[in-house]
Design a protein around this motif. Structure first.
Motif, PDB file in Angstrom:
ATOM      1  N   GLU A 251       0.814  -1.221   0.000  1.00 11.38           N
ATOM      2  CA  GLU A 251       0.000   0.000   0.000  1.00 11.38           C
ATOM      3  C   GLU A 251       0.847   1.271   0.000  1.00 11.38           C
ATOM      4  O   GLU A 251       0.494   2.248  -0.662  1.00 11.38           O
ATOM      5  CB  GLU A 251      -0.935   0.007   1.222  1.00 11.38           C
ATOM      6  CG  GLU A 251      -1.944  -1.144   1.246  1.00 11.38           C
ATOM      7  CD  GLU A 251      -3.030  -1.008   0.188  1.00 11.38           C
ATOM      8  OE1 GLU A 251      -2.962  -0.089  -0.634  1.00 11.38           O
ATOM      9  OE2 GLU A 251      -3.943  -1.858   0.184  1.00 11.38           O
ATOM     10  N   TRP A 389      -7.473  -2.393   6.107  1.00  8.40           N
ATOM     11  CA  TRP A 389      -6.464  -1.565   5.477  1.00  8.40           C
ATOM     12  C   TRP A 389      -7.128  -0.382   4.796  1.00  8.40           C
ATOM     13  O   TRP A 389      -8.235  -0.509   4.273  1.00  8.40           O
ATOM     14  CB  TRP A 389      -5.629  -2.380   4.488  1.00  8.40           C
ATOM     15  CG  TRP A 389      -6.397  -2.879   3.297  1.00  8.40           C
ATOM     16  CD1 TRP A 389      -6.395  -2.362   2.034  1.00  8.40           C
ATOM     17  CD2 TRP A 389      -7.298  -4.008   3.237  1.00  8.40           C
ATOM     18  NE1 TRP A 389      -7.223  -3.089   1.210  1.00  8.40           N
ATOM     19  CE2 TRP A 389      -7.788  -4.085   1.918  1.00  8.40           C
ATOM     20  CE3 TRP A 389      -7.730  -4.943   4.180  1.00  8.40           C
ATOM     21  CZ2 TRP A 389      -8.698  -5.076   1.522  1.00  8.40           C
ATOM     22  CZ3 TRP A 389      -8.640  -5.919   3.778  1.00  8.40           C
ATOM     23  CH2 TRP A 389      -9.105  -5.985   2.466  1.00  8.40           C
ATOM     24  N   SER A 390      -6.430   0.753   4.813  1.00  2.02           N
ATOM     25  CA  SER A 390      -6.932   1.950   4.142  1.00  2.02           C
ATOM     26  C   SER A 390      -5.795   2.952   4.052  1.00  2.02           C
ATOM     27  O   SER A 390      -4.973   3.067   4.974  1.00  2.02           O
ATOM     28  CB  SER A 390      -8.106   2.547   4.937  1.00  2.02           C
ATOM     29  OG  SER A 390      -8.537   3.758   4.345  1.00  2.02           O
ATOM     30  N   ILE A 391      -5.754   3.679   2.947  1.00  2.00           N
ATOM     31  CA  ILE A 391      -4.695   4.674   2.754  1.00  2.00           C
ATOM     32  C   ILE A 391      -5.243   5.781   1.860  1.00  2.00           C
ATOM     33  O   ILE A 391      -6.117   5.518   1.017  1.00  2.00           O
ATOM     34  CB  ILE A 391      -3.421   4.021   2.165  1.00  2.00           C
ATOM     35  CG1 ILE A 391      -2.236   4.980   2.160  1.00  2.00           C
ATOM     36  CG2 ILE A 391      -3.681   3.451   0.779  1.00  2.00           C
ATOM     37  CD1 ILE A 391      -0.883   4.290   1.951  1.00  2.00           C
ATOM     38  N   ASP A 392      -4.761   6.998   2.046  1.00  7.36           N
ATOM     39  CA  ASP A 392      -5.336   8.109   1.286  1.00  7.36           C
ATOM     40  C   ASP A 392      -4.917   8.063  -0.182  1.00  7.36           C
ATOM     41  O   ASP A 392      -4.108   7.222  -0.597  1.00  7.36           O
ATOM     42  CB  ASP A 392      -5.034   9.456   1.957  1.00  7.36           C
ATOM     43  CG  ASP A 392      -3.592   9.923   1.807  1.00  7.36           C
ATOM     44  OD1 ASP A 392      -2.967   9.675   0.762  1.00  7.36           O
ATOM     45  OD2 ASP A 392      -3.078  10.556   2.751  1.00  7.36           O
ATOM     46  N   ARG A 395      -1.292   8.196  -0.976  1.00  9.22           N
ATOM     47  CA  ARG A 395      -0.504   7.145  -0.306  1.00  9.22           C
ATOM     48  C   ARG A 395       0.308   7.693   0.865  1.00  9.22           C
ATOM     49  O   ARG A 395       1.455   7.299   1.057  1.00  9.22           O
ATOM     50  CB  ARG A 395       0.399   6.430  -1.312  1.00  9.22           C
ATOM     51  CG  ARG A 395      -0.381   5.793  -2.429  1.00  9.22           C
ATOM     52  CD  ARG A 395      -0.986   4.481  -2.010  1.00  9.22           C
ATOM     53  NE  ARG A 395      -2.282   4.268  -2.645  1.00  9.22           N
ATOM     54  CZ  ARG A 395      -2.998   3.158  -2.489  1.00  9.22           C
ATOM     55  NH1 ARG A 395      -2.550   2.182  -1.745  1.00  9.22           N
ATOM     56  NH2 ARG A 395      -4.175   3.038  -3.047  1.00  9.22           N
ATOM     57  N   LEU A 396      -0.287   8.616   1.600  1.00 14.60           N
ATOM     58  CA  LEU A 396       0.415   9.190   2.757  1.00 14.60           C
ATOM     59  C   LEU A 396      -0.189   8.687   4.073  1.00 14.60           C
ATOM     60  O   LEU A 396       0.483   7.980   4.829  1.00 14.60           O
ATOM     61  CB  LEU A 396       0.338  10.724   2.686  1.00 14.60           C
ATOM     62  CG  LEU A 396       1.307  11.382   1.700  1.00 14.60           C
ATOM     63  CD1 LEU A 396       0.915  12.824   1.416  1.00 14.60           C
ATOM     64  CD2 LEU A 396       2.733  11.329   2.239  1.00 14.60           C
ATOM     65  N   PHE A 398      -2.092   6.307   6.308  1.00 15.11           N
ATOM     66  CA  PHE A 398      -2.605   4.930   6.266  1.00 15.11           C
ATOM     67  C   PHE A 398      -3.102   4.516   7.637  1.00 15.11           C
ATOM     68  O   PHE A 398      -2.703   5.085   8.665  1.00 15.11           O
ATOM     69  CB  PHE A 398      -1.518   3.950   5.780  1.00 15.11           C
ATOM     70  CG  PHE A 398      -0.344   3.842   6.723  1.00 15.11           C
ATOM     71  CD1 PHE A 398      -0.398   3.034   7.848  1.00 15.11           C
ATOM     72  CD2 PHE A 398       0.819   4.553   6.476  1.00 15.11           C
ATOM     73  CE1 PHE A 398       0.681   2.945   8.718  1.00 15.11           C
ATOM     74  CE2 PHE A 398       1.904   4.473   7.346  1.00 15.11           C
ATOM     75  CZ  PHE A 398       1.830   3.667   8.465  1.00 15.11           C
ATOM     76  N   GLN A 399      -3.972   3.535   7.654  1.00 15.06           N
ATOM     77  CA  GLN A 399      -4.391   2.885   8.905  1.00 15.06           C
ATOM     78  C   GLN A 399      -4.601   1.407   8.623  1.00 15.06           C
ATOM     79  O   GLN A 399      -5.327   1.050   7.695  1.00 15.06           O
ATOM     80  CB  GLN A 399      -5.676   3.504   9.442  1.00 15.06           C
ATOM     81  CG  GLN A 399      -6.153   2.860  10.747  1.00 15.06           C
ATOM     82  CD  GLN A 399      -7.315   3.615  11.363  1.00 15.06           C
ATOM     83  OE1 GLN A 399      -7.239   4.826  11.548  1.00 15.06           O
ATOM     84  NE2 GLN A 399      -8.393   2.915  11.681  1.00 15.06           N
TER      85      GLN A 399
END
Lengths: 476, 445
Positions: A251, A389-392, A395-396, A398-399
């Motif tokens: 990610e 999973w998750s990311i903006d 790609r900065l 994330f959680q």
């Protein structure tokens, strides 16, 4: 096939194409799933067809069909050229593919035992044994087990003279135990999340997994998690297991180094990237961080002879000693930076175009051992197996959530914690990496989505456990 | 388009070739085109056609499935034989009650000749206009404009024989500025109902309004969610718990709450495949007619959707929500609706002392499905609301939030609805104002 390919390319040129390529793709999938003692999915799936992509009037057009005949390749090639001329209505510049690609050859995935020759009864028996192993543990609500095998035959030809043939083989399997109590639901997966771990190779990959042997252990952990304490909110040291590291790399580095995203081509869907060309040569992480895109890693899902533009798979450094140095690219995206393609243009099927995808994006092993990382940590968490999973879209931020965490205290693993999460900002997070273990393994990610229309790609990640300082945890 | 007669002939050939106790044949045929643009130019432009035959064979209570996109006679016989071979190897499943019996299927209008015939040239001209609008406002346009036609035929050995043909058009765009972006989408089965210039104008206006965003500390705020964000949120609610499989396995949040309040009284959520405000479909992939299912009725948890397998376990009828076999995930509500309220745009923001206006969400995933906790980012237009009015753009935030807790604090519901569509299905939803929404971290843009 060679005659049909030549006919398609000739037809495209007659229709006005300045460049044309055809890709035949014939694939077969066999998958078996067992849930709570019942075979709830036993399916074979076959799909074949071809796609023709052309440049006409300096713009792209693509058309595809499942019908392999001379008249149909003529029709599809002509349609692709017509679509390309429509694309040209908005073009800002002609498509530039860079230097011509002229490849010839044959590639086959190496394997020991063809999974399609393993009797279905044997596969069902294996899954039922794993299922029984999980359900032998009191408190398990759902036991799921899966094996799958895929064989793909692809032929690619273009008007520059490339003609390559590939026979790829993937095999995967996995088990999941779920325990439920009122509002709490806990899950443990083995050897990886997303239902299964998969690689290029044969049935030997399943034999190495030891699904049955591990079934009771993961079931016991799922049940124990129900009554485990919640992971508390904190800023602490985390040691991340190799499977979660694989997704962390995927990610925050893999997608971030896809050059089509960087150029804005995915802006409307997956997003762009903070790793713009002006960032080349600047810090991405600490000196312990080395990441490569390797199209040749043994058992990697991104391992092949040539990508879907006929470019050979290669090894491309992305992060060297913490410095951002390279991109995953296709011919057209690489040409925008006057570079050569990294051989990462991949299509998920005959009816999709090649776009920039990960091959095997690998975090290279370090010098620690996992045991040493834990022993060297006074206070922190050991996080195992992805759960969320998750990311903006650059790609900065994330959680991630993992299925399980273990407290680390005084250099030793302590009690189990449930619902762990951690978050960060990509370069800050990788900058806090102070150790990578040397126990390294290739992992398969089978659910990488990108593109419109959507394409689900199988990609590989070599990864080892790694340690990060000052990480925010316990967000739930 | 192959047409009903051709697909029926194909399915009947497969049924005749089967030696299984029961056989179901699903034929999916389609032709779709998608024009994709970025940096204000078309960079991908694709067309595909396919025909897939899916055979479910039953031997006793054992089930096997085979799928192929080859439909010549030898291939058809092979796929039928593969399904039966698989079925005979599977253990008995005592809870399998057989393939469904035939039922009358309602007629719905879901096809537009103009949509099926829409050309690459027409899409290109539409996209060019959107790109020109972006350029005239100092922005870059990206997005896609797609059209498709799809036929579904289901036949089984008990006499089910159902056919439907539908079309769909979707236009989605992100307009990008130097440090801002704006989003809009439109979906309908008829391209004539899709206002491409209007969508482009909406995204441009949002991108211009979101320039030079300022940072805002994460925390709990009242929010206004536009329909794009609401559609994503209720879609995840459906994914996490509105299927009978999830309830029967105890995975669903609904399991403990049937008949109880789970949302504010102003919230009603249902699935209706026949409503022309969505992308209608008259029957599911078992040939069972679609029924409206009220999942949350004025805030009270009422029902979930069924296919024939999950319905058989409870001795009830399928609601017509089967996915193509094998579907281990169970039935799915792909035609969601949320009841509109009476608030206009100004009314949604009114009453908020200090809160956040969200255009849409990005990369959402469940964190704890049973507690309906999801996480994701805001994107393409996030604004501060002060004293009942949108005042200035803010940088994007991450939320980590229980959907049911959010729906429980709905304070106002918009008076118009928009159809938002993704690969999993559609949701026709209004904007909502929510009293408490938790943003857990911030990003840099």
């Amino acid at each position: 096939m060679r005659d049909l390919a030549k006919r398609a390319l000739d037809s495209a040129e007659v229709a006005g194409a300045s460049f044309a390529e055809i890709r035949f793709d014939d694939r077969e999938v066999q998958s078996v799933s067992v849930k709570n003692g019942v075979v709830n999915s036993l399916v074979t799936r076959a799909s074949q067809g071809f796609g023709v992509r052309v440049i006409a009037d300096g713009a792209w057009g693509f058309a595809s069909s499942p019908t392999l005949s001379g008249p149909e390749v003529d029709r599809i090639a002509s349609l692709a050229a017509s679509i390309a001329r429509a694309s040209a209505l908005t073009k800002r510049q002609d498509v530039n593919l860079g230097p011509p690609v002229t490849q010839r050859g044959l590639y086959r995935t190496p394997f020991t035992m063809d999974p399609f020759t393993v009797p279905l009864e044997q596969k069902i028996d294996l899954l039922l044994a794993a299922d029984a192993g999980m359900r032998s543990v009191p408190g398990v609500s759902i036991a799921e087990s899966t094996v799958a095998c895929i064989r793909i035959s692809k032929t690619y030809a273009n008007t520059e003279g490339t003609y390559v043939e590939q026979h790829l083989l993937e095999t995967g399997g996995g088990i999941v135990a779920t325990a439920i109590e009122e509002e709490e639901l806990q899950q443990r997966s083995f050897p990886n999340s997303f239902g299964r771990h998969q690689g290029t190779g044969g049935w030997e990959l399943i034999q190495d997994m030891q699904l049955v042997e591990n079934a009771p252990r993961i079931a016991e952990e799922a049940v124990a998690l129900l009554s485990a304490p919640h992971c508390p909110a904190d800023v602490t040291t985390v040691i991340i297991d190799p499977t979660q590291m694989a997704l962390q790399v995927h990610e925050s580095c893999g997608h971030a180094t896809e050059l089509d995203r960087v150029l804005g081509w995915e802006a409307s869907y997956a997003g762009t990237s903070f790793l713009t060309p002006d960032q080349l040569g600047t810090p991405y992480g600490s000196e312990h961080v080395n990441i490569v895109a390797d199209g040749s890693s043994a058992t990697g899902l991104g391992t092949y002879g040539w990508d879907d533009e006929g470019v050979p798979g290669s090894v491309i450094p992305l992060i060297e000693n913490g410095i951002f140095v390279g991109y995953l690219s296709s011919r057209e995206t690489a040409a925008q930076l006057d570079q050569a393609s990294s051989g990462a243009a991949r299509a998920s099927s005959w009816n999709r175009i090649p776009i920039v995808r990960m091959t095997n994006v690998n975090l290279l092993p370090g010098e620690w051992t996992l045991e040493g990382l834990i022993a060297d940590t006074d206070r922190g968490l050991y996080l195992q197996t992805n759960r969320s999973w998750s990311i903006d879209d650059r790609r900065l931020n994330f959680q991630f959530g993992t299925e399980i965490a273990w407290e680390v205290a005084g250099g030793k693993l302590g009690r189990m914690l449930k619902n762990p999460t951690y978050s960060g900002i990509t370069p800050e997070f990788w900058g806090s990496c102070d150790g990578v273990a040397r126990e390294w393994q290739m992992w398969g990610t089978i659910n990488c989505g990108k593109g419109q229309p959507g394409q689900t790609m199988h990609v590989g990640h070599g990864a080892a456990a790694a340690r990060f300082r000052n990480v925010r945890v316990g967000i739930v | 388009m192959h047409g009903e007669a051709a697909l029926q002939t194909l399915a009947l050939r497969a049924l005749e070739a089967s030696r299984a106790d029961e056989t179901e044949v699903v034929v999916l045929s389609g032709e779709s085109s998608l024009t994709r643009f970025a940096n204000s130019a078309i960079h991908q432009n694709v067309h595909e056609v396919d025909l897939e035959v899916r055979v479910r064979a039953v031997s006793g209570s054992r089930v096997g499935v085979a799928v192929s996109n080859r439909s010549d006679d030898p291939s058809l016989r092979q796929v039928v034989a593969q399904a039966l071979t698989s079925a005979r190897l599977a253990p008995e499943d005592p809870e399998f009650r057989g393939v469904p019996h035939p039922e009358p299927v309602p007629k719905v209008t879901a096809h537009s000749t103009e949509t099926a015939a829409y050309t690459a040239q027409q899409r290109a001209w539409d996209v060019k206009a959107a790109c020109d609008l972006a350029a005239s406002n100092g922005l870059e346009a990206s997005g896609f404009w797609s059209t498709r036609e799809r036929e579904v035929l289901v036949a089984n050995s008990k006499g089910v024989l159902a056919y439907r043909v539908g079309t769909q058009g979707s236009f989605k765009t992100v307009m990008l500025g130097e440090n801002s972006s704006g989003y809009a989408e439109r979906n309908a089965f008829d391209v004539k109902a899709i206002d491409v210039p209007g969508a482009a104008q909406e995204a441009v206006a949002k991108a211009l309004r979101s320039r030079n965003p300022e940072a805002l500390a994460p925390g709990e705020y009242p929010v206004v969610l536009e329909p794009y964000a609401v559609g994503t949120m209720v879609g995840y609610l459906a994914y996490m718990g509105l299927s009978a499989t999830a309830v029967q396995e105890g995975r669903s949040f609904m399991s403990e709450f049937f008949g109880e309040r789970v949302a504010a009284p102003s919230v009603s959520l249902w699935d209706d495949g026949l409503d022309p405000n969505g992308i209608p479909a008259s029957f599911d992939f078992e040939g069972v007619p679609k029924q409206r299912v009220d999942c949350i009725d004025h805030g009270v948890a009422t029902a979930v959707v069924y296919d024939s397998y999950t319905a058989g376990k409870e001795g009830r009828k399928s609601t017509g929500h089967a996915l193509p076999a094998p579907n281990p995930g169970g039935p799915y509500p792909g035609h969601l609706f949320v009841e509109a309220g009476d608030a206009d745009e100004a009314g949604l923001a009114s009453g908020i002392k200090r809160g956040i206006w969200v255009t849409r969400f990005h990369y959402v995933n469940p964190v704890h499905p049973k507690r309906t906790i999801i996480t994701g980012m805001t994107r393409d237009g996030t604004f501060l609301v002060e004293d009942g009015a949108v005042t200035r753009p803010i940088k994007n935030l991450r939320f980590t939030q229980s959907v049911l807790e959010a729906l429980s604090s709905v304070e106002a519901v918009g008076n118009s609805r928009l159809l938002v569509q993704d690969e999993a299905g559609g949701a026709c939803v209004p904007a909502v104002r929510i009293g408490h929404f938790r943003f857990s971290s911030a990003t840099q843009f």
